[in-house]
Design a protein around this motif. Structure first.
Motif, PDB file in Angstrom:
ATOM      1  N   THR A 279       0.824  -1.216   0.000  1.00  0.00           N
ATOM      2  CA  THR A 279       0.000   0.000   0.000  1.00  0.00           C
ATOM      3  C   THR A 279       0.855   1.263   0.000  1.00  0.00           C
ATOM      4  O   THR A 279       0.368   2.338  -0.317  1.00  0.00           O
ATOM      5  CB  THR A 279      -0.969   0.055   1.199  1.00  0.00           C
ATOM      6  OG1 THR A 279      -0.224   0.107   2.413  1.00  0.00           O
ATOM      7  CG2 THR A 279      -1.919  -1.124   1.200  1.00  0.00           C
ATOM      8  N   PHE A 280       2.120   1.130   0.372  1.00  0.00           N
ATOM      9  CA  PHE A 280       2.986   2.314   0.359  1.00  0.00           C
ATOM     10  C   PHE A 280       4.263   2.115  -0.452  1.00  0.00           C
ATOM     11  O   PHE A 280       5.039   3.048  -0.633  1.00  0.00           O
ATOM     12  CB  PHE A 280       3.333   2.766   1.786  1.00  0.00           C
ATOM     13  CG  PHE A 280       4.113   1.784   2.606  1.00  0.00           C
ATOM     14  CD1 PHE A 280       5.497   1.751   2.565  1.00  0.00           C
ATOM     15  CD2 PHE A 280       3.461   0.889   3.439  1.00  0.00           C
ATOM     16  CE1 PHE A 280       6.211   0.848   3.333  1.00  0.00           C
ATOM     17  CE2 PHE A 280       4.170  -0.018   4.212  1.00  0.00           C
ATOM     18  CZ  PHE A 280       5.551  -0.041   4.162  1.00  0.00           C
ATOM     19  N   LYS A 281       4.473   0.906  -0.966  1.00  0.00           N
ATOM     20  CA  LYS A 281       5.722   0.641  -1.681  1.00  0.00           C
ATOM     21  C   LYS A 281       5.490  -0.436  -2.744  1.00  0.00           C
ATOM     22  O   LYS A 281       4.922  -1.483  -2.460  1.00  0.00           O
ATOM     23  CB  LYS A 281       6.765   0.163  -0.672  1.00  0.00           C
ATOM     24  CG  LYS A 281       8.117  -0.123  -1.245  1.00  0.00           C
ATOM     25  CD  LYS A 281       9.057  -0.577  -0.130  1.00  0.00           C
ATOM     26  CE  LYS A 281      10.437  -0.870  -0.677  1.00  0.00           C
ATOM     27  NZ  LYS A 281      11.336  -1.360   0.342  1.00  0.00           N
ATOM     28  N   ASN A 282       5.954  -0.182  -3.951  1.00  0.00           N
ATOM     29  CA  ASN A 282       5.901  -1.171  -5.012  1.00  0.00           C
ATOM     30  C   ASN A 282       7.145  -2.035  -4.890  1.00  0.00           C
ATOM     31  O   ASN A 282       8.248  -1.582  -5.099  1.00  0.00           O
ATOM     32  CB  ASN A 282       5.851  -0.470  -6.381  1.00  0.00           C
ATOM     33  CG  ASN A 282       5.851  -1.454  -7.533  1.00  0.00           C
ATOM     34  OD1 ASN A 282       6.096  -2.639  -7.375  1.00  0.00           O
ATOM     35  ND2 ASN A 282       5.564  -0.943  -8.711  1.00  0.00           N
ATOM     36  N   ASN A 283       6.961  -3.302  -4.542  1.00  0.00           N
ATOM     37  CA  ASN A 283       8.095  -4.217  -4.351  1.00  0.00           C
ATOM     38  C   ASN A 283       8.433  -4.997  -5.606  1.00  0.00           C
ATOM     39  O   ASN A 283       9.054  -6.046  -5.527  1.00  0.00           O
ATOM     40  CB  ASN A 283       7.792  -5.196  -3.216  1.00  0.00           C
ATOM     41  CG  ASN A 283       7.993  -4.589  -1.861  1.00  0.00           C
ATOM     42  OD1 ASN A 283       8.506  -3.488  -1.737  1.00  0.00           O
ATOM     43  ND2 ASN A 283       7.588  -5.294  -0.831  1.00  0.00           N
ATOM     44  N   GLY A 284       7.999  -4.518  -6.760  1.00  0.00           N
ATOM     45  CA  GLY A 284       8.286  -5.214  -8.003  1.00  0.00           C
ATOM     46  C   GLY A 284       7.348  -6.377  -8.277  1.00  0.00           C
ATOM     47  O   GLY A 284       7.611  -7.191  -9.148  1.00  0.00           O
ATOM     48  N   MET A 285       6.260  -6.457  -7.533  1.00  0.00           N
ATOM     49  CA  MET A 285       5.266  -7.511  -7.759  1.00  0.00           C
ATOM     50  C   MET A 285       4.391  -7.122  -8.949  1.00  0.00           C
ATOM     51  O   MET A 285       4.281  -5.945  -9.299  1.00  0.00           O
ATOM     52  CB  MET A 285       4.397  -7.706  -6.511  1.00  0.00           C
ATOM     53  CG  MET A 285       5.156  -8.045  -5.260  1.00  0.00           C
ATOM     54  SD  MET A 285       5.903  -9.681  -5.353  1.00  0.00           S
ATOM     55  CE  MET A 285       6.902  -9.680  -3.888  1.00  0.00           C
ATOM     56  N   SER A 286       3.719  -8.088  -9.535  1.00  0.00           N
ATOM     57  CA  SER A 286       2.883  -7.844 -10.710  1.00  0.00           C
ATOM     58  C   SER A 286       1.787  -6.808 -10.463  1.00  0.00           C
ATOM     59  O   SER A 286       1.417  -6.081 -11.372  1.00  0.00           O
ATOM     60  CB  SER A 286       2.238  -9.151 -11.182  1.00  0.00           C
ATOM     61  OG  SER A 286       3.220 -10.058 -11.590  1.00  0.00           O
ATOM     62  N   VAL A 287       1.272  -6.736  -9.243  1.00  0.00           N
ATOM     63  CA  VAL A 287       0.172  -5.813  -8.954  1.00  0.00           C
ATOM     64  C   VAL A 287       0.623  -4.365  -8.801  1.00  0.00           C
ATOM     65  O   VAL A 287      -0.197  -3.457  -8.829  1.00  0.00           O
ATOM     66  CB  VAL A 287      -0.613  -6.207  -7.682  1.00  0.00           C
ATOM     67  CG1 VAL A 287      -1.320  -7.515  -7.866  1.00  0.00           C
ATOM     68  CG2 VAL A 287       0.265  -6.207  -6.453  1.00  0.00           C
ATOM     69  N   GLY A 288       1.905  -4.151  -8.590  1.00  0.00           N
ATOM     70  CA  GLY A 288       2.380  -2.790  -8.339  1.00  0.00           C
ATOM     71  C   GLY A 288       1.981  -2.339  -6.949  1.00  0.00           C
ATOM     72  O   GLY A 288       1.880  -3.140  -6.023  1.00  0.00           O
ATOM     73  N   LYS A 289       1.716  -1.060  -6.809  1.00  0.00           N
ATOM     74  CA  LYS A 289       1.323  -0.492  -5.521  1.00  0.00           C
ATOM     75  C   LYS A 289      -0.191  -0.640  -5.357  1.00  0.00           C
ATOM     76  O   LYS A 289      -0.954  -0.377  -6.284  1.00  0.00           O
ATOM     77  CB  LYS A 289       1.739   0.979  -5.472  1.00  0.00           C
ATOM     78  CG  LYS A 289       1.598   1.599  -4.119  1.00  0.00           C
ATOM     79  CD  LYS A 289       2.154   3.023  -4.118  1.00  0.00           C
ATOM     80  CE  LYS A 289       1.797   3.708  -2.824  1.00  0.00           C
ATOM     81  NZ  LYS A 289       2.111   5.120  -2.850  1.00  0.00           N
ATOM     82  N   LEU A 290      -0.630  -1.045  -4.160  1.00  0.00           N
ATOM     83  CA  LEU A 290      -2.050  -1.238  -3.870  1.00  0.00           C
ATOM     84  C   LEU A 290      -2.641  -0.015  -3.197  1.00  0.00           C
ATOM     85  O   LEU A 290      -1.931   0.751  -2.544  1.00  0.00           O
ATOM     86  CB  LEU A 290      -2.242  -2.442  -2.944  1.00  0.00           C
ATOM     87  CG  LEU A 290      -1.744  -3.794  -3.459  1.00  0.00           C
ATOM     88  CD1 LEU A 290      -1.895  -4.852  -2.368  1.00  0.00           C
ATOM     89  CD2 LEU A 290      -2.505  -4.197  -4.714  1.00  0.00           C
ATOM     90  N   ASP A 291      -3.982   0.142  -3.311  1.00  0.00           N
ATOM     91  CA  ASP A 291      -4.616   1.256  -2.616  1.00  0.00           C
ATOM     92  C   ASP A 291      -4.665   0.971  -1.113  1.00  0.00           C
ATOM     93  O   ASP A 291      -4.540  -0.173  -0.675  1.00  0.00           O
ATOM     94  CB  ASP A 291      -6.012   1.562  -3.191  1.00  0.00           C
ATOM     95  CG  ASP A 291      -7.055   0.530  -2.846  1.00  0.00           C
ATOM     96  OD1 ASP A 291      -7.455   0.458  -1.668  1.00  0.00           O
ATOM     97  OD2 ASP A 291      -7.487  -0.203  -3.763  1.00  0.00           O
ATOM     98  N   THR A 292      -4.838   2.011  -0.320  1.00  0.00           N
ATOM     99  CA  THR A 292      -4.709   1.905   1.141  1.00  0.00           C
ATOM    100  C   THR A 292      -5.790   1.041   1.795  1.00  0.00           C
ATOM    101  O   THR A 292      -5.629   0.658   2.948  1.00  0.00           O
ATOM    102  CB  THR A 292      -4.723   3.297   1.792  1.00  0.00           C
ATOM    103  OG1 THR A 292      -5.919   3.975   1.415  1.00  0.00           O
ATOM    104  CG2 THR A 292      -3.509   4.099   1.372  1.00  0.00           C
TER     105      THR A 292
END
Length: 119
Positions: free
Chosen positions: A46-59
């Motif tokens: 929710t605060f950091k894109n860790n390189g996962m397919s989903v990217g950054k998630l909403d809060t």
């Protein structure tokens, strides 16, 4: 000197009993640990894109309860955890290694296509 020996032996016994108490610390993780890894990853995303397919998630993923995460598959190589966010209607799938490392997080639509069957 005698007290030092006793203290050393007691410390060694305590350390070895803690190692045995954790059982599979170096092997496979438990289902609860897999669920916790998925929930922690969702919150992190929710605060950091860790390189996962989903990217950054909403809060809203910060508020998803542990009960909304479920183990749906255990293969020879990994666990698959499904998470449902009732606030935004989104479903995610977490691929987690047998050692507890989150390998990838995908939205349900992407996961069903790449995984070969739906959950």
């Amino acid at each position: 000197m005698k007290h030092i020996k006793v203290l050393t032996i007691a410390s060694a016994l305590l350390a070895s009993s803690n190692a045995f108490a954790h059982g599979g610390a170096h092997g496979e993780v438990s289902v609860m640990e897999v669920i916790q890894a998925a929930q922690t990853t969702a919150k992190t995303l929710t605060f950091k894109n860790n390189g996962m397919s989903v990217g950054k998630l909403d809060t809203s993923w910060n508020k998803v309860a542990q009960g909304d995460f479920e183990l749906v598959e255990a293969t020879e190589r990994e666990y698959i955890v499904k998470a449902t966010n009732s606030e935004n209607g989104e479903t995610l799938f977490f691929s987690i290694s047998k050692k507890g490392k989150v390998l990838n997080v995908e939205k349900a639509t992407s996961f069903d296509k790449g995984h070969g069957h739906s959950h």
